[in-house]
Motif scaffolding. Sequence first.
Motif, PDB file in Angstrom:
ATOM      1  N   ARG A 101       7.274   5.567  -7.053  1.00 16.56           N
ATOM      2  CA  ARG A 101       6.984   6.655  -6.116  1.00 16.56           C
ATOM      3  C   ARG A 101       7.907   6.549  -4.901  1.00 16.56           C
ATOM      4  NH1 ARG A 101       2.224   9.378  -7.634  1.00 16.56           N
ATOM      5  NH2 ARG A 101       3.053  10.964  -6.242  1.00 16.56           N
ATOM      6  N   PRO A 133      -0.556   9.184  -5.111  1.00 18.53           N
ATOM      7  CA  PRO A 133      -1.342   8.314  -5.989  1.00 18.53           C
ATOM      8  C   PRO A 133      -2.548   7.747  -5.246  1.00 18.53           C
ATOM      9  CG  PRO A 133       0.523   7.105  -5.131  1.00 18.53           C
ATOM     10  CD  PRO A 133       0.677   8.511  -4.626  1.00 18.53           C
ATOM     11  N   ALA A 134      -3.517   7.230  -6.005  1.00 32.05           N
ATOM     12  CA  ALA A 134      -4.635   6.506  -5.400  1.00 32.05           C
ATOM     13  C   ALA A 134      -4.107   5.192  -4.834  1.00 32.05           C
ATOM     14  CB  ALA A 134      -5.713   6.244  -6.445  1.00 32.05           C
ATOM     15  N   LEU A 135      -4.536   4.858  -3.631  1.00 27.20           N
ATOM     16  CA  LEU A 135      -4.008   3.682  -2.944  1.00 27.20           C
ATOM     17  C   LEU A 135      -5.047   2.575  -2.870  1.00 27.20           C
ATOM     18  CD1 LEU A 135      -2.147   5.368   0.052  1.00 27.20           C
ATOM     19  CD2 LEU A 135      -1.210   4.702  -2.167  1.00 27.20           C
ATOM     20  N   THR A 136      -4.590   1.340  -3.076  1.00 24.62           N
ATOM     21  CA  THR A 136      -5.437   0.168  -2.899  1.00 24.62           C
ATOM     22  C   THR A 136      -5.265  -0.353  -1.468  1.00 24.62           C
ATOM     23  OG1 THR A 136      -3.723  -1.403  -3.572  1.00 24.62           O
ATOM     24  CG2 THR A 136      -5.066  -0.407  -5.324  1.00 24.62           C
ATOM     25  N   PRO A 185       2.817   1.181  -4.690  1.00 28.25           N
ATOM     26  CA  PRO A 185       2.746   1.753  -6.039  1.00 28.25           C
ATOM     27  C   PRO A 185       4.141   1.876  -6.653  1.00 28.25           C
ATOM     28  CG  PRO A 185       1.485   3.063  -4.473  1.00 28.25           C
ATOM     29  CD  PRO A 185       2.273   2.092  -3.663  1.00 28.25           C
ATOM     30  N   ASN A 231      -1.807  -1.607  -1.097  1.00 28.26           N
ATOM     31  CA  ASN A 231      -0.851  -0.522  -0.847  1.00 28.26           C
ATOM     32  C   ASN A 231      -0.885  -0.088   0.615  1.00 28.26           C
ATOM     33  OD1 ASN A 231      -1.767   1.087  -3.994  1.00 28.26           O
ATOM     34  ND2 ASN A 231      -0.295  -0.567  -3.614  1.00 28.26           N
TER      35      ASN A 231
END
Length: 312
Positions: free
Chosen positions: A37, A205-208, A34, A211
Amino acid sequence: MNISRTGYAGTLALTGLAPLVWGSTYAITTEFLPADRPLFTALMRALPAGLLLLAVTRKLPQREWIWKAGALGVLNIGAFFPLLFLAAYRLPGGVAAVLGAAAPLIALGLATVALNEKINARKIAAAVIGMAGVALVVLRASAALDTVGVIAGLLGATSMAAGTVMTKRWGRPEGVGPLALTGWQLTAGGIMLLPLALLVEGMPPALTLTNVGGYLFLGLIGTAAAYAIWFRGLAKVNATSVSFLGLLSPVSAAVIGWAALGQALAPLQLLGMAIALGGTLLGQLATAPKAIAVTVTNDGAAQHGSNVKTAA
């Protein structure tokens, strides 16, 4: 028994894998993680890997090693990572890399005081040559300076150099291997980074899946394995010799950028790589003893003594 010059060179070659792997951090960060960050990324590099190594080794620091592991964790991880990222965000990448390349020169001074390692003109020349080579690899004509960024870069280099020297000075407790020592430091540094990341950057954060893959590589390969190799090398060779290997990191980053990201390499950059590698090699020639005395204890742990001169 003695470690021969061939064995010494082999240890340095293995230790050099660590900064070569660290050179991939920029590509992994830009392509897989991301954006914006840095503290969360530093936290994810350190704490999960540290906890994993603690679980695998099942060893915790005892007595005076509680504060020693904490101090090394701050120098090598907890302070170094934020300062590194602060310099990278406030300065062009080339300027930040050159400031980081000052670590061998700083380590020379610290090792003279803390380890009684002798400083000479060839060591200083090797450090300056290495910095010049890195500058040719990474600097651009448009590079601008920022006071806070420059201070952060120099403090980061100092933190890494001090961590390298103090890791050498304190060694490891008997029966404790490099994996356990690495786990202690990563955990201590990660615990320091946890409140800092939450305070400055807020909730994670939201992670893929991309990521997660990037963090797994950074944590397992770029941090746990690389630092274990780095600390293993520190236990066997001079601190200044190991510090010169850090010059390989920006060279590795440039090569990875060319091979994986399609970034062009100008002739001046190739010249800079050759000069940086020359400075690294000169640093090893200037610091490596002809042999090192090693006493093997009953439990098989190698205890390193004073340098032993042998016939050439």
